[in-house]
Design a protein around this motif. Structure first.
Motif, mmCIF file in Angstrom:
data_model
loop_
_atom_site.group_PDB
_atom_site.id
_atom_site.type_symbol
_atom_site.label_atom_id
_atom_site.label_comp_id
_atom_site.label_asym_id
_atom_site.label_seq_id
_atom_site.Cartn_x
_atom_site.Cartn_y
_atom_site.Cartn_z
ATOM 1 N N LEU A 25 40.454 39.330 32.292
ATOM 2 C CA LEU A 25 41.432 38.847 31.327
ATOM 3 C C LEU A 25 41.661 39.859 30.207
ATOM 4 O O LEU A 25 42.794 40.023 29.747
ATOM 5 C CB LEU A 25 41.000 37.495 30.748
ATOM 6 C CG LEU A 25 41.070 36.321 31.717
ATOM 7 C CD1 LEU A 25 40.372 35.104 31.125
ATOM 8 C CD2 LEU A 25 42.503 36.019 32.086
ATOM 9 N N GLN A 28 43.804 42.445 31.706
ATOM 10 C CA GLN A 28 45.133 41.881 31.931
ATOM 11 C C GLN A 28 45.918 41.779 30.627
ATOM 12 O O GLN A 28 47.142 41.844 30.637
ATOM 13 C CB GLN A 28 44.999 40.499 32.589
ATOM 14 C CG GLN A 28 46.292 39.880 33.014
ATOM 15 C CD GLN A 28 46.787 38.814 32.054
ATOM 16 O OE1 GLN A 28 46.094 38.403 31.139
ATOM 17 N NE2 GLN A 28 47.994 38.374 32.278
ATOM 18 N N ALA A 29 45.248 41.647 29.505
ATOM 19 C CA ALA A 29 45.930 41.534 28.210
ATOM 20 C C ALA A 29 46.773 42.775 27.914
ATOM 21 O O ALA A 29 47.779 42.688 27.211
ATOM 22 C CB ALA A 29 44.912 41.310 27.098
ATOM 23 N N ARG A 30 46.393 43.920 28.474
ATOM 24 C CA ARG A 30 47.184 45.143 28.286
ATOM 25 C C ARG A 30 48.439 45.140 29.146
ATOM 26 O O ARG A 30 49.353 45.917 28.912
ATOM 27 C CB ARG A 30 46.330 46.365 28.622
ATOM 28 C CG ARG A 30 45.190 46.567 27.644
ATOM 29 C CD ARG A 30 44.438 47.812 27.968
ATOM 30 N NE ARG A 30 43.817 47.715 29.285
ATOM 31 C CZ ARG A 30 42.546 47.966 29.539
ATOM 32 N NH1 ARG A 30 41.756 48.348 28.589
ATOM 33 N NH2 ARG A 30 42.078 47.858 30.749
ATOM 34 N N HIS A 31 48.461 44.280 30.152
ATOM 35 C CA HIS A 31 49.610 44.156 31.066
ATOM 36 C C HIS A 31 49.924 42.671 31.238
ATOM 37 O O HIS A 31 49.682 42.097 32.302
ATOM 38 C CB HIS A 31 49.283 44.788 32.424
ATOM 39 C CG HIS A 31 48.784 46.187 32.327
ATOM 40 N ND1 HIS A 31 49.616 47.251 32.086
ATOM 41 C CD2 HIS A 31 47.531 46.695 32.402
ATOM 42 C CE1 HIS A 31 48.902 48.358 32.045
ATOM 43 N NE2 HIS A 31 47.633 48.053 32.224
ATOM 44 N N PRO A 32 50.461 42.031 30.213
ATOM 45 C CA PRO A 32 50.602 40.574 30.201
ATOM 46 C C PRO A 32 51.503 39.995 31.300
ATOM 47 O O PRO A 32 51.448 38.805 31.569
ATOM 48 C CB PRO A 32 51.153 40.262 28.818
ATOM 49 C CG PRO A 32 51.674 41.543 28.295
ATOM 50 C CD PRO A 32 50.941 42.642 28.988
ATOM 51 N N ARG A 33 52.322 40.808 31.930
ATOM 52 C CA ARG A 33 53.173 40.275 33.000
ATOM 53 C C ARG A 33 52.426 40.149 34.317
ATOM 54 O O ARG A 33 52.897 39.520 35.251
ATOM 55 C CB ARG A 33 54.405 41.151 33.165
ATOM 56 C CG ARG A 33 55.273 41.123 31.893
ATOM 57 C CD ARG A 33 56.553 41.798 32.109
ATOM 58 N NE ARG A 33 57.310 40.986 33.061
ATOM 59 C CZ ARG A 33 58.567 41.191 33.367
ATOM 60 N NH1 ARG A 33 59.222 42.170 32.815
ATOM 61 N NH2 ARG A 33 59.175 40.422 34.237
ATOM 62 N N GLN A 34 51.264 40.758 34.404
ATOM 63 C CA GLN A 34 50.457 40.659 35.617
ATOM 64 C C GLN A 34 49.637 39.378 35.580
ATOM 65 O O GLN A 34 49.227 38.914 34.531
ATOM 66 C CB GLN A 34 49.530 41.862 35.751
ATOM 67 C CG GLN A 34 50.257 43.151 36.007
ATOM 68 C CD GLN A 34 49.289 44.310 36.171
ATOM 69 O OE1 GLN A 34 48.106 44.196 35.922
ATOM 70 N NE2 GLN A 34 49.819 45.442 36.583
ATOM 71 N N ARG A 35 49.392 38.836 36.741
ATOM 72 C CA ARG A 35 48.570 37.633 36.845
ATOM 73 C C ARG A 35 47.267 37.978 37.538
ATOM 74 O O ARG A 35 47.165 38.979 38.235
ATOM 75 C CB ARG A 35 49.301 36.557 37.634
ATOM 76 C CG ARG A 35 50.524 36.080 36.895
ATOM 77 C CD ARG A 35 51.158 34.964 37.613
ATOM 78 N NE ARG A 35 52.372 34.592 36.881
ATOM 79 C CZ ARG A 35 53.042 33.517 37.114
ATOM 80 N NH1 ARG A 35 52.665 32.697 38.061
ATOM 81 N NH2 ARG A 35 54.111 33.235 36.411
ATOM 82 N N ASP A 66 44.123 28.987 30.228
ATOM 83 C CA ASP A 66 45.143 29.089 31.276
ATOM 84 C C ASP A 66 44.534 29.352 32.650
ATOM 85 O O ASP A 66 44.825 30.356 33.287
ATOM 86 C CB ASP A 66 46.144 30.193 30.934
ATOM 87 C CG ASP A 66 46.930 29.879 29.671
ATOM 88 O OD1 ASP A 66 47.120 28.684 29.388
ATOM 89 O OD2 ASP A 66 47.358 30.820 28.994
#
Length: 74
Positions: A25, A28-35, A66
């Motif tokens: 997570l 992922q915060a550096r690439h918020p569009r990725q899941r 989430d």
């Protein structure tokens, strides 16, 4: 009592999984569009649902909101 034994047996692995998901997570915060998808695999009755519910509970306790379990449908 058996349920307590299962919970105690899972404590270490669940905490490890929760830490690993938290690291994902953060990345992922550096690439918020990725899941992120975390998949559990195993034979029927191997404890996938038990592990996933324990992981969700631990992540929720750590403030991760989430996350959901998406069951497979036949």
């Amino acid at each position: 009592m058996a349920k307590d034994l299962v919970a105690n047996t899972l404590d270490g692995p669940i905490l490890d999984l929760a830490r690993r998901v938290e690291k994902l997570l953060l990345r992922q915060a550096r690439h918020p569009r990725q899941r992120i998808l975390v998949a559990l695999a195993g034979v029927p009755g191997s404890g996938k649902s038990t592990v996933s519910q324990a992981l969700i509970a631990e992540l929720t306790a750590r403030g991760v909101r989430d996350v959901v379990v998406v069951p497979m449908v036949r």
